[in-house]
Scaffold this motif. Sequence first.
Motif, PDB file in Angstrom:
ATOM      1  N   PRO A   3      -9.607  -4.469 -13.128  1.00  0.00           N
ATOM      2  CA  PRO A   3      -8.760  -4.537 -11.935  1.00  0.00           C
ATOM      3  C   PRO A   3      -8.075  -3.216 -11.640  1.00  0.00           C
ATOM      4  O   PRO A   3      -7.649  -2.497 -12.541  1.00  0.00           O
ATOM      5  CB  PRO A   3      -7.734  -5.622 -12.296  1.00  0.00           C
ATOM      6  N   VAL A   4      -7.995  -2.885 -10.364  1.00  0.00           N
ATOM      7  CA  VAL A   4      -7.328  -1.671  -9.895  1.00  0.00           C
ATOM      8  C   VAL A   4      -6.318  -2.106  -8.835  1.00  0.00           C
ATOM      9  O   VAL A   4      -6.637  -2.909  -7.971  1.00  0.00           O
ATOM     10  CB  VAL A   4      -8.327  -0.664  -9.285  1.00  0.00           C
ATOM     11  N   ALA A   5      -5.093  -1.575  -8.917  1.00  0.00           N
ATOM     12  CA  ALA A   5      -4.060  -1.996  -7.982  1.00  0.00           C
ATOM     13  C   ALA A   5      -3.113  -0.850  -7.696  1.00  0.00           C
ATOM     14  O   ALA A   5      -2.997   0.092  -8.495  1.00  0.00           O
ATOM     15  CB  ALA A   5      -3.283  -3.190  -8.549  1.00  0.00           C
ATOM     16  N   PRO A   6      -2.408  -0.903  -6.564  1.00  0.00           N
ATOM     17  CA  PRO A   6      -1.370   0.100  -6.307  1.00  0.00           C
ATOM     18  C   PRO A   6      -0.300   0.037  -7.385  1.00  0.00           C
ATOM     19  O   PRO A   6      -0.003  -1.029  -7.930  1.00  0.00           O
ATOM     20  CB  PRO A   6      -0.802  -0.341  -4.943  1.00  0.00           C
ATOM     21  N   ASP A   7       0.292   1.175  -7.700  1.00  0.00           N
ATOM     22  CA  ASP A   7       1.349   1.247  -8.699  1.00  0.00           C
ATOM     23  C   ASP A   7       2.688   1.260  -7.976  1.00  0.00           C
ATOM     24  O   ASP A   7       3.016   2.213  -7.279  1.00  0.00           O
ATOM     25  CB  ASP A   7       1.184   2.509  -9.560  1.00  0.00           C
ATOM     26  N   TYR A   8       3.460   0.216  -8.161  1.00  0.00           N
ATOM     27  CA  TYR A   8       4.742   0.097  -7.476  1.00  0.00           C
ATOM     28  C   TYR A   8       5.917   0.519  -8.352  1.00  0.00           C
ATOM     29  O   TYR A   8       7.060   0.460  -7.920  1.00  0.00           O
ATOM     30  CB  TYR A   8       4.947  -1.334  -6.987  1.00  0.00           C
TER      31      TYR A   8
END
Length: 209
Positions: free
Chosen positions: A160-165
């Motif tokens: 999984p790849v996701a924006p880093d918040y």
Amino acid sequence: RLEWLLSRLRAIPHVEFLRIGTKVPAVLPQRVTPALCRVLKKYHPLFMSLHFVHPAELTPETARACGRLADAGIPLGGQMVLLKGVNDDAATMKALCQGQLRLRVKPYYLHQCDAIAGSAHFRTTVAQGVEILRQLHGWTTGYAVPQYMIDAPGGGGKVPVAPDYIVRQEGPDFVIRNYAGRLYRYREGEAERNRSGQPPVLAKGGGIP
């Protein structure tokens, strides 16, 4: 033939769940008949991953097919591939994901296009996929936000790849950015509140005061 296969899989003691991956509801929805659904519902727990890449595939015929499957008690998940010139903008992806939800299909995976022969003209950058996900978070229901996945080369599986918040950590505090770009301070293990009873907001934009 499908029932023959399902019945034999269900007879294997250690096989707990059955999953069928298919594009039939998008390309041949007439195949999803009441008779087929009667067969499928005999082999619960059975899940289906339906493949869609553009809102134009969500036709009235597809809606009827998905309705029959959902009414048969089959959980439906949507799998999509990010394709340049097809669905590589946030507006199209939002319409695709929300459209699936209306058909009772949960958008599940958004796949980065694999590096296979003949696909180079369809491939986007990973950064573009992350940005599309960022433009979905907070701007639609969480049920409409899929997981963005890269199939790791060499049999590494889905990653999984996701924006880093998370902007940074300061001692026990995390400085986090929400979907609208506002910054907040979150303290682990302690409910931090200001006098209004709301979590402290650090800034409206990208800077920390």
